[in-house]
Enzyme design. Sequence first.
Site, PDB file in Angstrom:
ATOM      1  N   SER A  23       0.833  -1.219   0.000  1.00  0.00           N
ATOM      2  CA  SER A  23       0.000   0.000   0.000  1.00  0.00           C
ATOM      3  C   SER A  23       0.859   1.257   0.000  1.00  0.00           C
ATOM      4  O   SER A  23       0.345   2.364   0.111  1.00  0.00           O
ATOM      5  CB  SER A  23      -0.932  -0.001   1.216  1.00  0.00           C
ATOM      6  OG  SER A  23      -0.199  -0.195   2.412  1.00  0.00           O
ATOM      7  N   ASN A 110      -2.104  -2.473  13.222  1.00  0.00           N
ATOM      8  CA  ASN A 110      -3.558  -2.295  13.183  1.00  0.00           C
ATOM      9  C   ASN A 110      -4.019  -1.052  13.919  1.00  0.00           C
ATOM     10  O   ASN A 110      -4.897  -0.327  13.453  1.00  0.00           O
ATOM     11  CB  ASN A 110      -4.262  -3.539  13.733  1.00  0.00           C
ATOM     12  CG  ASN A 110      -3.942  -4.767  12.903  1.00  0.00           C
ATOM     13  OD1 ASN A 110      -3.394  -4.641  11.798  1.00  0.00           O
ATOM     14  ND2 ASN A 110      -4.267  -5.937  13.421  1.00  0.00           N
ATOM     15  N   THR A 155     -39.970  26.271 -10.184  1.00  0.00           N
ATOM     16  CA  THR A 155     -40.236  24.913  -9.696  1.00  0.00           C
ATOM     17  C   THR A 155     -40.515  24.119 -10.961  1.00  0.00           C
ATOM     18  O   THR A 155     -41.083  24.663 -11.925  1.00  0.00           O
ATOM     19  CB  THR A 155     -41.454  24.844  -8.742  1.00  0.00           C
ATOM     20  OG1 THR A 155     -42.617  25.242  -9.466  1.00  0.00           O
ATOM     21  CG2 THR A 155     -41.288  25.758  -7.532  1.00  0.00           C
ATOM     22  N   HIS A 156     -40.133  22.862 -10.982  1.00  0.00           N
ATOM     23  CA  HIS A 156     -40.255  22.029 -12.195  1.00  0.00           C
ATOM     24  C   HIS A 156     -39.532  22.673 -13.386  1.00  0.00           C
ATOM     25  O   HIS A 156     -39.907  22.435 -14.537  1.00  0.00           O
ATOM     26  CB  HIS A 156     -41.715  21.800 -12.585  1.00  0.00           C
ATOM     27  CG  HIS A 156     -42.583  21.356 -11.451  1.00  0.00           C
ATOM     28  ND1 HIS A 156     -42.809  20.040 -11.144  1.00  0.00           N
ATOM     29  CD2 HIS A 156     -43.251  22.079 -10.522  1.00  0.00           C
ATOM     30  CE1 HIS A 156     -43.602  19.962 -10.085  1.00  0.00           C
ATOM     31  NE2 HIS A 156     -43.880  21.188  -9.685  1.00  0.00           N
ATOM     32  N   SER A 277     -13.985  25.476 -28.376  1.00  0.00           N
ATOM     33  CA  SER A 277     -14.189  24.215 -29.086  1.00  0.00           C
ATOM     34  C   SER A 277     -13.100  24.066 -30.142  1.00  0.00           C
ATOM     35  O   SER A 277     -12.550  25.051 -30.622  1.00  0.00           O
ATOM     36  CB  SER A 277     -15.562  24.233 -29.735  1.00  0.00           C
ATOM     37  OG  SER A 277     -15.559  23.473 -30.925  1.00  0.00           O
ATOM     38  N   LYS A 283     -17.836  28.893 -29.777  1.00  0.00           N
ATOM     39  CA  LYS A 283     -18.157  28.262 -28.510  1.00  0.00           C
ATOM     40  C   LYS A 283     -17.380  28.804 -27.317  1.00  0.00           C
ATOM     41  O   LYS A 283     -16.214  29.164 -27.408  1.00  0.00           O
ATOM     42  CB  LYS A 283     -17.904  26.736 -28.588  1.00  0.00           C
ATOM     43  CG  LYS A 283     -18.898  25.990 -29.419  1.00  0.00           C
ATOM     44  CD  LYS A 283     -20.338  26.056 -28.932  1.00  0.00           C
ATOM     45  CE  LYS A 283     -20.604  25.227 -27.711  1.00  0.00           C
ATOM     46  NZ  LYS A 283     -20.476  23.783 -27.949  1.00  0.00           N
ATOM     47  N   ASN A 285     -17.419  27.213 -23.537  1.00  0.00           N
ATOM     48  CA  ASN A 285     -18.050  26.114 -22.790  1.00  0.00           C
ATOM     49  C   ASN A 285     -17.763  26.175 -21.285  1.00  0.00           C
ATOM     50  O   ASN A 285     -16.637  26.466 -20.883  1.00  0.00           O
ATOM     51  CB  ASN A 285     -17.546  24.776 -23.331  1.00  0.00           C
ATOM     52  CG  ASN A 285     -17.961  24.552 -24.775  1.00  0.00           C
ATOM     53  OD1 ASN A 285     -19.041  25.003 -25.185  1.00  0.00           O
ATOM     54  ND2 ASN A 285     -17.113  23.892 -25.529  1.00  0.00           N
ATOM     55  N   GLU A 290     -19.070  21.630 -15.613  1.00  0.00           N
ATOM     56  CA  GLU A 290     -19.431  20.280 -16.071  1.00  0.00           C
ATOM     57  C   GLU A 290     -18.564  19.226 -15.396  1.00  0.00           C
ATOM     58  O   GLU A 290     -19.030  18.161 -14.996  1.00  0.00           O
ATOM     59  CB  GLU A 290     -19.281  20.177 -17.589  1.00  0.00           C
ATOM     60  CG  GLU A 290     -20.300  20.999 -18.351  1.00  0.00           C
ATOM     61  CD  GLU A 290     -19.940  21.110 -19.825  1.00  0.00           C
ATOM     62  OE1 GLU A 290     -20.196  20.152 -20.567  1.00  0.00           O
ATOM     63  OE2 GLU A 290     -19.386  22.150 -20.232  1.00  0.00           O
ATOM     64  N   TYR A 317      -9.353  -6.614  12.630  1.00  0.00           N
ATOM     65  CA  TYR A 317      -8.756  -6.109  11.395  1.00  0.00           C
ATOM     66  C   TYR A 317      -8.786  -7.165  10.296  1.00  0.00           C
ATOM     67  O   TYR A 317      -8.565  -8.350  10.536  1.00  0.00           O
ATOM     68  CB  TYR A 317      -7.297  -5.680  11.644  1.00  0.00           C
ATOM     69  CG  TYR A 317      -6.613  -5.225  10.367  1.00  0.00           C
ATOM     70  CD1 TYR A 317      -6.792  -3.927   9.906  1.00  0.00           C
ATOM     71  CD2 TYR A 317      -5.837  -6.102   9.606  1.00  0.00           C
ATOM     72  CE1 TYR A 317      -6.206  -3.513   8.703  1.00  0.00           C
ATOM     73  CE2 TYR A 317      -5.247  -5.702   8.421  1.00  0.00           C
ATOM     74  CZ  TYR A 317      -5.434  -4.405   7.974  1.00  0.00           C
ATOM     75  OH  TYR A 317      -4.866  -3.995   6.791  1.00  0.00           O
ATOM     76  N   GLN A 322      -7.491  -2.141   4.005  1.00  0.00           N
ATOM     77  CA  GLN A 322      -6.477  -1.336   3.334  1.00  0.00           C
ATOM     78  C   GLN A 322      -7.103  -0.536   2.183  1.00  0.00           C
ATOM     79  O   GLN A 322      -6.579   0.499   1.785  1.00  0.00           O
ATOM     80  CB  GLN A 322      -5.364  -2.259   2.805  1.00  0.00           C
ATOM     81  CG  GLN A 322      -4.244  -1.552   2.095  1.00  0.00           C
ATOM     82  CD  GLN A 322      -3.016  -2.446   1.944  1.00  0.00           C
ATOM     83  OE1 GLN A 322      -2.319  -2.710   2.923  1.00  0.00           O
ATOM     84  NE2 GLN A 322      -2.773  -2.932   0.745  1.00  0.00           N
ATOM     85  N   LYS A 325      -8.283   3.516   2.229  1.00  0.00           N
ATOM     86  CA  LYS A 325      -7.475   4.716   2.003  1.00  0.00           C
ATOM     87  C   LYS A 325      -7.606   5.299   0.596  1.00  0.00           C
ATOM     88  O   LYS A 325      -7.807   6.501   0.441  1.00  0.00           O
ATOM     89  CB  LYS A 325      -6.002   4.426   2.341  1.00  0.00           C
ATOM     90  CG  LYS A 325      -5.754   4.502   3.845  1.00  0.00           C
ATOM     91  CD  LYS A 325      -4.410   4.026   4.267  1.00  0.00           C
ATOM     92  CE  LYS A 325      -4.303   2.528   4.243  1.00  0.00           C
ATOM     93  NZ  LYS A 325      -5.274   1.833   5.131  1.00  0.00           N
TER      94      LYS A 325
END
Length: 461
Positions: A23, A110, A155-156, A277, A283, A285, A290, A317, A322, A325
């Site tokens: 690890s 441990n 709303t919606h 773009s 463009k 963006n 995103e 343990y 492990q 992490k």
Amino acid sequence: MEKMWAGRFSKALDREADDFNSSISFDSRMYRQDIAGSIAHAAMLAKCGILTEEECQKITEGLGGIADDLESGALAIDPEAEDIHMFLESVLTQRIGETGKKLHTARSRNDQVAVDLRLYLRDEAKEIAGLLRSLIDTLKRKAEAHREVIMPGYTHLQRAQPVTFAHHLLAYCMMFLRDLGRLQDTVRRMNYSPLGCCALAGTTYRTDRLFTAERLGFDGLCENSMDGVSDRDFCVEMLSALSLIMVHLSRFSEEIILWSSWEFKFIELDDSFTTGSSIMPQKKNPDMAELVRGKSGRVFGDLMGTLTMLKGLPLAYNKDMQEDKEAVFDALETVKHCLSVFVPMIDTMKPLPDNMLRAAQKGFINATDLADYLVGKGRPFRSAYKTVGQLVARCLELGTVLDELPMEEYRAADPLFEEDLYREISLEVCVGRRNSLGGCGRESFDRQLCYIAGALKGITL
Ligand code: ARG
């Protein structure tokens, strides 16, 4: 490199298995915490007469030197080592000789790894809290600068009632405040020391766990040694707190993406936080927003992976743990990265108040206020609501809006309508008067600012 545990084995570990088991590639980031834990442990061993003062000093100085050398780059982490705990112990022994071999008395990896991870997450929580605070500050500043800017509330995703841009931003402040509170709660429950639980059952040495706990800034002890070494609730809690931060960032990102589209054009993102773009020259963006929205999935995955990893584990343990992490480190890195880009992106984004207002003027967004007007004149709400519904239909028939519908039309619908209605349904009046607690009106806005300032003071992280 020969394994520390090689004595019992007649063969070396298979190469592939060795890599699989290691690890070090991801837990080396906890070297500071591992060294701090070891120094506290050595001090405790000396205090309890298990090490001599000279031995403790040698170990402490040795570990201090290793820390310095790792910081300066004079010492490199050995990628062949099994994990950070073994690596540091073996370097210590190389450097100070036999005394180094005494450090692991009354300790196991441990409890060691459990301490390291708690210390590490505690530090990271502070860093994320700092980023959340700066996000809240930025939003508050933006809101104060645009307190009168009217926009449609939805709303919606249908225009519903007018609100201010400031009110909308403060809604996000509330979410990020709760995120701060959740981080603080996570740290509060996490801040108990497993050090001294040893492999699983405690130890026969007369150790002093309270001493190490206090030295390392813990609020108390894990009271059951088996729980102490096998508990990873704090990872799950941290991952859920991080997941909710990502939910909030992702929802906000979605709005920013919508708002910067030509269909809305409520905001303009700064050039330094947008991309072009490769084919379409026009463009611009909103890639940062995103990406934040997209990265939320990773963090939820880290949470799900950790819950699933834990759910079938017998006490105490197991090596499965492990896996905690990489998940928690990935989530922490992702959230820090997202916040670090998000804060300046928000700070530099330019609201376009005229466009917001224009959008608010078009969608019968003051229809509720018109119904409330009739209620003010004595009509029951349900009847007023019905009349206004019919007036909206009439407007659509005539191709107009409530603000421009002639008085005769109003009179025909209900004789309680008078000339003052036009002022009462103006967007400024509709918004400015919504001063119910938590509403979008001016007084309510000031109250919210006070609330946020007070809540921030109450968070110590
Ligand atoms: N690298 C291990 C982990 O991250 C450290 C603990 C190893 N303990 C053990 N009994 N093999 O969980």
